[in-house]
Design an enzyme around this catalytic site. Structure first.
Site, short mmCIF file in Angstrom:
data_model
loop_
_atom_site.label_atom_id
_atom_site.label_comp_id
_atom_site.label_asym_id
_atom_site.label_seq_id
_atom_site.Cartn_x
_atom_site.Cartn_y
_atom_site.Cartn_z
N ASN A 1 13.16 55.74 20.15
CA ASN A 1 14.72 56.22 19.40
C ASN A 1 15.11 55.54 19.93
O ASN A 1 15.19 54.53 21.43
CB ASN A 1 14.58 57.44 20.03
CG ASN A 1 16.18 57.62 19.30
OD1 ASN A 1 17.42 56.68 19.74
ND2 ASN A 1 16.45 59.77 19.07
N CYS B 1 26.60 50.66 7.82
CA CYS B 1 27.10 50.82 6.54
C CYS B 1 27.55 52.01 5.94
O CYS B 1 27.14 52.49 4.83
CB CYS B 1 25.38 50.22 5.53
SG CYS B 1 24.37 52.12 6.71
N ASP C 1 21.43 47.93 13.44
CA ASP C 1 21.16 48.13 12.35
C ASP C 1 21.17 49.21 11.84
O ASP C 1 20.10 50.10 10.57
CB ASP C 1 20.66 47.04 10.77
CG ASP C 1 20.62 47.04 9.26
OD1 ASP C 1 21.80 47.51 9.14
OD2 ASP C 1 20.08 46.69 8.89
N1 SAH Z 1 17.82 46.45 9.37
C1 SAH Z 1 16.43 46.66 8.45
C2 SAH Z 1 17.22 48.11 7.47
C3 SAH Z 1 17.21 49.04 8.32
S1 SAH Z 1 17.79 50.74 8.20
C4 SAH Z 1 16.31 45.72 7.34
O1 SAH Z 1 17.57 44.66 7.60
O2 SAH Z 1 15.86 45.53 6.55
C5 SAH Z 1 16.94 51.77 8.68
C6 SAH Z 1 16.30 51.90 9.80
O3 SAH Z 1 16.94 53.10 10.65
C7 SAH Z 1 15.26 52.93 9.09
O4 SAH Z 1 14.11 51.78 8.91
C8 SAH Z 1 15.13 53.64 10.19
O5 SAH Z 1 14.10 54.90 10.15
C9 SAH Z 1 16.10 53.69 11.86
N2 SAH Z 1 16.40 54.40 12.27
C10 SAH Z 1 16.50 55.71 12.11
N3 SAH Z 1 17.25 56.39 13.65
C11 SAH Z 1 16.73 55.37 14.18
C12 SAH Z 1 16.68 56.07 15.48
N4 SAH Z 1 17.17 56.44 16.27
N5 SAH Z 1 16.29 54.95 16.58
C13 SAH Z 1 14.99 53.90 15.79
N6 SAH Z 1 15.42 53.24 14.23
C14 SAH Z 1 16.11 54.89 13.61
#
Ligand code: SAH
Length: 387
Positions: free
Chosen positions: A270, A331, A291
Site C-alpha cells: 500500500n 484522474c 498516479d
Molecule cells: N501509473 C500507471 C497507472 C496507475 S493506475 C500507468 O501510468 O500506467 C492506479 C494503480 O494504483 C492500480 O494499478 C492500482 O492497483 C494501484 N493502487 C490502488 N490503490 C493503491 C494503494 N493504496 N497502494 C498502491 N497501489 C494502489
C-alpha cells in the site's frame, strides 16, 4: 411515420447555447423518439437545435451529435471517425497503442475506440452507439483493417443506460496478450481483462515527459503495469515500482523482462503505508511518481479525496532530495486543476519544501479535451521540482 423529435426546456437550451453537449432528463419537455435513436432537437417554440443521441434511461437524456440538420448515417459517422483518425496521425508518432476515438471530443458521444497495434477495442457507452454497433464494426474494419475488434463493454456506466455489461470479440480474433511498442518500450496488454481497455493510454505522453527529468533513485507509487517505472528506468540508477495489486506487479515484471530492463524492482504494498515508512526511515529519492486511482468518484467524496491527495503528496515531497522531481497525478474529474494545485501547495508548505511547477500536463493528446464540456478534462499531471 412521425419524425423522431425531442423538445428541450429553456435550461437545457441555455446549456447547449453555452457549448455543453448534454441535456439532462429534468430539462426534457417532450419525447417522440425510440431509445437509442438520433432524434432532432427543438426548443419549445419549435426552433431546430441539432441532432442528438437519445437515451430513455440515463439522466443524460440527450448527447448532441451535430447542430446541423443532416442525417446521422453511415457516411456521417465514417467522416467523424476519419477526422478522429487523421488527427491521431498528426500527434502520435512513436506509439502503437493510442485512443483513436474519444467520445464527445471526437463528436461521436460515448464511443471509445482504442488501438493496440493490429487490434481495436471499442466501448459503446450509451444506447445510440450500442444500437449502431454493427455498423461501427463494419466501418472500423473498412477503415483500419484490424486483425480483431474487442468490445470492452464492462464499464458500470452501461448499467445507467439499461445496457448489459459484456466483453466479447466482435470481429476476427483477439489474443489474450497483445504486445505493443510505446516510445521504444514493449508493453504486454491483456485487452480482455486489463483496466480500462487494457492500459492507461491517457498517461502515454506523461510517461515520456517524466523520463526527461528522470535521474538517480526513483519511486513509482501506483505503478500498475510499470508505465512510468519502465519509461524512466533508462535515465535512473534504480527504480522501485509499487502497487497494491499482485496481478499488476506480475504484469509489470513481464514488461520488465520483455525489455531486459534490470534496474527496476517491484514491491507489492500500500503506497500510503510505504511512503509513511520511508519518510520515518529518512529514505531519500530523486524522483517520486504518484498516479493513484481516482480518489473522488463523486462530489460527496471530494473532502476525503483531498485528504488522500494531500497525504501522499506531503510524504512524497518530504522524501525528495533537493533538486528532486515530483510527478503527481489526479484522474478525478471532481478535483479540478486549481484545487489540485492548491492541495500540492499545501503539502509543500507542510513539508517545508519550496517547489516550482515545471509542467502542468493533462491526459495525452489522443484524449482531447472538449473545451465546453469540462467532463472531458479529467487527468492532471504536475511536474514539480523541489528547490
Ligand atoms: N501509473 C500507471 C497507472 C496507475 S493506475 C500507468 O501510468 O500506467 C492506479 C494503480 O494504483 C492500480 O494499478 C492500482 O492497483 C494501484 N493502487 C490502488 N490503490 C493503491 C494503494 N493504496 N497502494 C498502491 N497501489 C494502489
Amino acid at each position: 411515420m412521425p419524425e423522431d423529435r425531442v423538445v428541450i426546456g429553456p435550461r437545457g437550451v441555455e446549456r447547449l447555447r453555452m457549448g455543453h453537449h448534454w441535456v439532462y432528463r429534468s430539462d426534457i419537455r417532450a419525447v417522440d423518439a425510440e431509445p437509442g435513436s438520433v432524434p432532432r432537437l427543438f426548443d419549445e417554440r419549435g426552433c431546430f437545435l441539432g441532432r442528438a443521441f437519445y437515451s430513455d434511461r440515463s439522466q443524460i437524456s440527450v448527447r448532441l451529435v451535430t447542430s446541423e440538420d443532416v442525417p446521422v448515417d453511415r457516411a456521417f459517422i465514417r467522416d467523424r471517425i476519419l477526422a478522429a483518425a487523421d488527427f491521431r496521425k498528426r500527434i502520435v508518432s512513436d506509439s502503437e497503442a493510442y485512443r483513436l476515438v474519444y467520445g464527445e471530443a471526437d463528436q461521436i458521444p460515448s464511443l471509445v475506440v482504442d488501438r493496440y497495434g493490429e487490434y481495436l477495442v471499442m466501448q459503446n457507452l450509451c444506447q445510440s452507439v450500442e444500437r449502431i454497433k454493427p455498423m461501427l464494426v463494419e466501418l472500423l474494419v473498412e477503415l483500419f483493417s484490424p486483425l480483431g475488434i474487442l468490445e470492452r463493454n464492462d464499464p458500470k456506466v452501461r448499467l445507467l443506460e439499461g445496457l448489459e455489461q459484456r466483453v466479447s470479440v466482435l470481429y476476427g480474433t483477439v489474443p489474450e496478450e497483445v504486445i505493443v511498442r510505446d516510445a521504444g518500450i514493449r508493453f504486454v496488454y491483456d485487452l480482455h481483462h486489463g483496466q480500462k481497455t487494457g492500459g492507461f493510454l491517457d498517461q502515454r505522453e506523461n510517461h515520456k515527459a517524466a523520463a526527461e527529468y528522470a535521474k538517480g533513485e526513483i519511486l513509482d507509487c501506483f505503478s500498475y503495469h510499470g508505465g512510468f517505472a519502465l519509461s524512466v528506468a533508462a535515465k535512473a540508477k534504480r527504480v522501485e515500482a509499487v502497487d497494491l495489486s499482485a496481478s499488476a506487479i506480475a504484469a509489470a515484471r513481464r514488461n520488465q523482462e520483455l525489455n531486459a530492463i534490470e534496474n527496476v524492482s517491484f514491491t507489492e504494498a500500500n503506497s500510503f503505508d510505504l511512503l509513511k515508512k520511508y519518510d520515518e526511515e529518512d529514505r531519500r529519492f530523486d524522483m517520486v511518481i504518484l498516479d493513484p486511482p481516482a480518489f473522488a468518484k463523486n462530489r460527496e467524496s471530494i473532502p476525503a479525496a483531498q485528504r488522500g491527495y494531500k497525504e501522499i503528496n506531503l510524504r512524497a515531497l518530504k522524501i525528495l532530495r533537493p533538486s528532486g522531481y515530483l510527478i503527481t497525478c489526479s484522474c478525478s474529474h471532481h478535483i479540478p486543476e486549481p484545487l489540485f494545485l492548491q492541495i500540492v501547495a499545501e503539502a509543500a508548505n507542510d513539508a517545508h519544501r519550496t517547489v516550482v511547477v515545471v509542467e502542468r500536463r493533462t491526459q495525452s493528446r489522443d484524449h482531447p479535451i472538449l473545451l465546453t464540456v469540462p467532463e472531458t478534462h479529467y487527468l492532471k499531471c504536475l511536474i514539480i521540482r523541489v528547490l
